[in-house]
Design a protein around this motif. Structure first.
Motif, short mmCIF file in Angstrom:
data_model
loop_
_atom_site.label_atom_id
_atom_site.label_comp_id
_atom_site.label_asym_id
_atom_site.label_seq_id
_atom_site.Cartn_x
_atom_site.Cartn_y
_atom_site.Cartn_z
N LYS A 19 36.90 65.83 6.42
CA LYS A 19 36.89 64.47 5.89
C LYS A 19 35.68 63.71 6.41
O LYS A 19 35.37 63.74 7.59
CB LYS A 19 38.19 63.78 6.30
CG LYS A 19 38.31 62.35 5.83
CD LYS A 19 39.70 61.79 6.03
CE LYS A 19 39.94 61.39 7.45
NZ LYS A 19 41.21 60.64 7.60
N SER A 24 33.56 51.37 3.06
CA SER A 24 34.74 50.52 2.99
C SER A 24 34.41 49.31 2.14
O SER A 24 33.24 49.03 1.86
CB SER A 24 35.18 50.09 4.39
OG SER A 24 34.15 49.38 5.02
N ASN A 29 39.84 48.58 2.67
CA ASN A 29 40.11 49.94 2.23
C ASN A 29 38.97 50.85 2.65
O ASN A 29 37.81 50.45 2.62
CB ASN A 29 40.27 50.00 0.71
CG ASN A 29 41.42 49.15 0.21
OD1 ASN A 29 42.48 49.11 0.81
ND2 ASN A 29 41.20 48.47 -0.89
N LYS A 30 39.31 52.08 3.04
CA LYS A 30 38.29 53.05 3.44
C LYS A 30 38.24 54.16 2.41
O LYS A 30 39.26 54.63 1.93
CB LYS A 30 38.61 53.63 4.81
CG LYS A 30 38.57 52.60 5.92
CD LYS A 30 38.93 53.21 7.25
CE LYS A 30 38.93 52.14 8.32
NZ LYS A 30 39.35 52.70 9.62
N TYR A 31 37.04 54.58 2.08
CA TYR A 31 36.83 55.62 1.07
C TYR A 31 36.27 56.85 1.76
O TYR A 31 35.29 56.77 2.50
CB TYR A 31 35.89 55.10 -0.01
CG TYR A 31 36.48 53.90 -0.72
CD1 TYR A 31 37.29 54.05 -1.81
CD2 TYR A 31 36.23 52.61 -0.25
CE1 TYR A 31 37.85 52.95 -2.45
CE2 TYR A 31 36.79 51.50 -0.86
CZ TYR A 31 37.59 51.68 -1.96
OH TYR A 31 38.15 50.60 -2.58
N GLU A 47 41.86 55.33 1.59
CA GLU A 47 42.85 55.04 2.63
C GLU A 47 43.06 53.54 2.59
O GLU A 47 42.24 52.76 3.07
CB GLU A 47 42.34 55.50 4.00
CG GLU A 47 42.21 57.00 4.10
CD GLU A 47 41.63 57.46 5.43
OE1 GLU A 47 41.19 56.60 6.24
OE2 GLU A 47 41.60 58.67 5.66
N CYS A 48 44.17 53.12 1.99
CA CYS A 48 44.45 51.70 1.76
C CYS A 48 44.90 51.02 3.04
O CYS A 48 45.51 51.63 3.90
CB CYS A 48 45.51 51.54 0.69
SG CYS A 48 45.03 52.23 -0.88
N GLY A 51 48.54 51.24 4.14
CA GLY A 51 49.11 52.37 3.42
C GLY A 51 49.68 52.03 2.06
O GLY A 51 50.33 52.85 1.44
N TYR A 53 48.97 51.04 -1.82
CA TYR A 53 47.95 51.06 -2.87
C TYR A 53 48.14 49.86 -3.79
O TYR A 53 49.23 49.62 -4.30
CB TYR A 53 48.06 52.36 -3.68
CG TYR A 53 47.11 52.44 -4.84
CD1 TYR A 53 45.79 52.79 -4.64
CD2 TYR A 53 47.52 52.16 -6.13
CE1 TYR A 53 44.90 52.86 -5.69
CE2 TYR A 53 46.65 52.23 -7.20
CZ TYR A 53 45.34 52.59 -6.97
OH TYR A 53 44.47 52.65 -8.01
#
Length: 137
Positions: A19, A24, A29-31, A47-48, A51, A53
């Motif tokens: 990963k 972000s 939120n992280k992508y 990654e919201c 957690g 969405y």
């Protein structure tokens, strides 16, 4: 100091999980993407925050990246430029006028319909008895 430590740990995390944090957004939120293995494709994920969405809290450019319609993840500058363009388009279309027309409702028509229904209802005139009615057999 914390950023330096996380920067040093990121290659170790990538090695074990595959990963990689790509970026972000303003909502937190992280992508991330996962390196493809021999028999798989590259996976892109979000990654919201908390957690949960929420599609309304994902910028359309990040959504395009997640769906593989955009090759490169958007930068903050690209997001700001896109927001500026959308604002200019709204101003050109007269966004304020359009929204006021769309939100107007014929309230008087609703009240007339409600009053007509009430006039058609018959009153029992105080003769109602809870146990006075039985169904026909």
């Amino acid at each position: 100091m914390f950023k330096r430590i996380t920067g040093l740990l990121r290659p170790i995390q990538k090695h074990f999980t595959g990963k990689t944090l790509v970026g972000s957004d303003k909502f937190g939120n992280k992508y991330v993407f996962f390196e493809p293995h021999e028999d798989s494709k590259q996976r892109r994920m979000i990654e919201c925050v908390g957690g949960v969405y929420d599609k309304d809290k994902i910028h359309k450019l990040w959504s395009m990246w997640l769906n593989h319609t955009r090759d490169d993840p958007p930068t903050e500058e690209v997001e700001e430029e896109d927001a500026r363009k959308r604002l200019e388009e709204r101003m050109e279309r007269g966004f304020q006028e359009d929204s006021s027309k769309a939100s107007s409702v014929n309230v008087s028509g609703m009240f007339e319909a409600m009053n007509t229904d009430q006039d058609q209802q018959k009153s029992s005139g105080g003769k109602f008895k809870p146990d006075g009615w039985t169904p026909d057999k």
